[in-house]
Enzyme design. Structure first.
Site, PDB file in Angstrom:
ATOM      1  N   LEU A   1      -9.635  -7.748 -13.354  1.00  0.00           N
ATOM      2  CA  LEU A   1     -11.060  -7.402 -13.220  1.00  0.00           C
ATOM      3  C   LEU A   1     -11.812  -7.819 -14.475  1.00  0.00           C
ATOM      4  CD1 LEU A   1     -10.378  -3.936 -11.613  1.00  0.00           C
ATOM      5  CD2 LEU A   1     -11.490  -5.876 -10.474  1.00  0.00           C
TER       6      LEU A   1
ATOM      7  N   ASN B   1      -5.447   2.890 -12.863  1.00  0.00           N
ATOM      8  CA  ASN B   1      -4.448   1.939 -12.359  1.00  0.00           C
ATOM      9  C   ASN B   1      -3.057   2.534 -12.484  1.00  0.00           C
ATOM     10  OD1 ASN B   1      -3.417  -0.643 -11.489  1.00  0.00           O
ATOM     11  ND2 ASN B   1      -2.849  -1.056 -13.613  1.00  0.00           N
TER      12      ASN B   1
ATOM     13  N   ARG C   1     -14.908 -15.198 -10.498  1.00  0.00           N
ATOM     14  CA  ARG C   1     -14.478 -13.806 -10.682  1.00  0.00           C
ATOM     15  C   ARG C   1     -15.676 -12.879 -10.759  1.00  0.00           C
ATOM     16  NH1 ARG C   1      -9.232 -12.634 -11.605  1.00  0.00           N
ATOM     17  NH2 ARG C   1      -8.008 -14.462 -12.131  1.00  0.00           N
TER      18      ARG C   1
ATOM     19  N   ARG D   1      -5.567  -8.132  -8.844  1.00  0.00           N
ATOM     20  CA  ARG D   1      -6.615  -9.006  -9.390  1.00  0.00           C
ATOM     21  C   ARG D   1      -6.973  -8.520 -10.770  1.00  0.00           C
ATOM     22  NH1 ARG D   1      -7.811 -13.690  -7.609  1.00  0.00           N
ATOM     23  NH2 ARG D   1      -9.964 -13.505  -8.304  1.00  0.00           N
TER      24      ARG D   1
ATOM     25  N   GLY E   1       0.783  -1.243   0.000  1.00  0.00           N
ATOM     26  CA  GLY E   1       0.000   0.000   0.000  1.00  0.00           C
ATOM     27  C   GLY E   1       0.808   1.283   0.000  1.00  0.00           C
ATOM     28  N   SER E   2       2.033   1.266  -0.541  1.00  0.00           N
ATOM     29  CA  SER E   2       2.803   2.518  -0.528  1.00  0.00           C
ATOM     30  C   SER E   2       2.191   3.548  -1.484  1.00  0.00           C
ATOM     31  CB  SER E   2       4.284   2.273  -0.841  1.00  0.00           C
ATOM     32  OG  SER E   2       4.466   1.942  -2.194  1.00  0.00           O
TER      33      SER E   2
ATOM     34  N   HIS F   1       0.888   1.154 -13.087  1.00  0.00           N
ATOM     35  CA  HIS F   1       1.620  -0.037 -13.492  1.00  0.00           C
ATOM     36  C   HIS F   1       3.109   0.292 -13.523  1.00  0.00           C
ATOM     37  CE1 HIS F   1       2.237  -3.921 -15.329  1.00  0.00           C
ATOM     38  NE2 HIS F   1       3.064  -3.340 -16.180  1.00  0.00           N
TER      39      HIS F   1
ATOM     40  N   LEU G   1      -5.695  -6.407 -20.100  1.00  0.00           N
ATOM     41  CA  LEU G   1      -4.801  -6.281 -18.947  1.00  0.00           C
ATOM     42  C   LEU G   1      -3.732  -5.225 -19.200  1.00  0.00           C
ATOM     43  CD1 LEU G   1      -3.972  -7.457 -16.155  1.00  0.00           C
ATOM     44  CD2 LEU G   1      -2.397  -8.954 -17.412  1.00  0.00           C
ATOM     45  N   ASP G   2      -3.539  -4.337 -18.213  1.00  0.00           N
ATOM     46  CA  ASP G   2      -2.502  -3.302 -18.268  1.00  0.00           C
ATOM     47  C   ASP G   2      -2.520  -2.543 -19.593  1.00  0.00           C
ATOM     48  OD1 ASP G   2      -1.699  -3.970 -15.715  1.00  0.00           O
ATOM     49  OD2 ASP G   2      -0.285  -5.465 -16.421  1.00  0.00           O
TER      50      ASP G   2
HETATM   51  C1  GAR Z   1       3.491  -1.013  -7.340  1.00  0.00           C
HETATM   52  O1  GAR Z   1       4.779  -1.021  -7.883  1.00  0.00           O
HETATM   53  C2  GAR Z   1       2.445  -0.982  -8.440  1.00  0.00           C
HETATM   54  O2  GAR Z   1       2.833  -0.215  -9.546  1.00  0.00           O
HETATM   55  C3  GAR Z   1       2.356  -2.436  -8.804  1.00  0.00           C
HETATM   56  O3  GAR Z   1       2.416  -3.119  -7.578  1.00  0.00           O
HETATM   57  C4  GAR Z   1       3.182  -2.344  -6.656  1.00  0.00           C
HETATM   58  C5  GAR Z   1       2.348  -2.150  -5.419  1.00  0.00           C
HETATM   59  O4  GAR Z   1       3.084  -1.513  -4.422  1.00  0.00           O
HETATM   60  N1  GAR Z   1       1.153  -2.730  -9.513  1.00  0.00           N
HETATM   61  C6  GAR Z   1       1.061  -3.656 -10.458  1.00  0.00           C
HETATM   62  O5  GAR Z   1       1.986  -4.364 -10.771  1.00  0.00           O
HETATM   63  C7  GAR Z   1      -0.299  -3.762 -11.119  1.00  0.00           C
HETATM   64  N2  GAR Z   1      -0.211  -4.455 -12.358  1.00  0.00           N
HETATM   65  P1  GAR Z   1       2.353  -0.753  -3.259  1.00  0.00           P
HETATM   66  O6  GAR Z   1       1.360  -1.759  -2.645  1.00  0.00           O
HETATM   67  O7  GAR Z   1       3.439  -0.402  -2.289  1.00  0.00           O
HETATM   68  O8  GAR Z   1       1.658   0.430  -3.820  1.00  0.00           O
END
Ligand code: GAR
Length: 212
Positions: free
Chosen positions: A89, A103, A61, A87, A12-13, A105, A140-141
């Site tokens: 979606l 989102n 799902r 996940r 969750g940063s 990425h 996706l993405d």
């Molecule tokens: C982040 O680097 C985010 O960009 C990535 O997961 C990490 C979550 O870190 N997301 C993906 O890869 C989505 N496809 P966080 O929980 O510290 O924010």
């Protein structure tokens, strides 16, 4: 004031960066699909309402996504920010929140969708890597890009070091994008992202658009 929710699966940063940014809106919930997501405690300590919708408790799902959508709507959220929400979606969910589902990425999309983006960047030898904030579409993405930030790939980098360099940029661009949408300066129009003030980056900028 607009309401938004943040969806997480772990640390969750990015969620922290969004909440710390004091966006022009109210965070009406942090929702995790994993009960053990570390970000939940951080949010709860700051008085942000949290919820868990454990995907393992649903037979499909579709059933999970329906419960997730109901939770988001019950909270009155107009914007849904995926922040490390791991996940895939379903199309009905994505369509339901079209133009309001965002989102982040950890790559310069459309390069390196999916997982292990930093390893893939090192493997292919790209010299420039980064992150992308985009509106979500059913693929996706994929989806119209709101902001990107680039970082160099340096000699001797490993995946962890590169991930940390990219993450610092994620924490800048995600609040920038969310602020733009919540303030009505950025929107999706006919599958393209439009920034109302036409922010033009200086030539040296590696964050595009640079403003916000
Ligand atoms: C982040 O680097 C985010 O960009 C990535 O997961 C990490 C979550 O870190 N997301 C993906 O890869 C989505 N496809 P966080 O929980 O510290 O924010």
């Amino acid at each position: 004031m607009k309401n938004y929710v943040i969806l997480i699966s772990g640390r969750g940063s990015n969620m922290q960066a969004l909440i710390d940014a004091r966006l022009p809106g109210a965070c009406v919930g942090v929702i995790s699909n994993r009960p053990d997501a570390a970000g939940l405690a951080w949010a709860a300590e700051r008085g942000v309402p949290t919820a868990v919708i454990d995907h393992k408790a649903f037979p499909s799902r579709d059933a999970f996504d329906a419960a997730l959508a109901a939770e988001i709507e019950a909270r009155g959220a107009e914007l849904v920010l995926l922040a490390g929400f791991m996940r895939v979606l379903t199309e009905p969910f994505v369509r339901r929140f079209e133009g309001r589902l965002v989102n982040i990425h950890p790559s310069l999309l459309p390069s390196f969708p999916g997982l292990h983006t930093h390893e893939a960047a090192l493997q292919t030898g790209v010299r420039v890597h980064g992150c992308t904030v985009h509106f979500v579409t059913p693929s996706l993405d994929c989806g119209p890009i709101i902001v990107q930030a680039a970082v160099p790939v340096l000699p001797g980098d490993d995946a962890d070091g590169l991930a940390a360099r990219v993450l610092r940029q994620e924490h800048l661009v995600y609040p920038q994008a969310a602020r733009g949408i919540l303030a009505g300066r950025c929107r999706l129009e006919a599958d393209r992202v439009v920034w109302s003030d036409d922010a033009t980056p200086p030539e040296s900028a590696l964050r595009v658009p640079a403003g916000g």
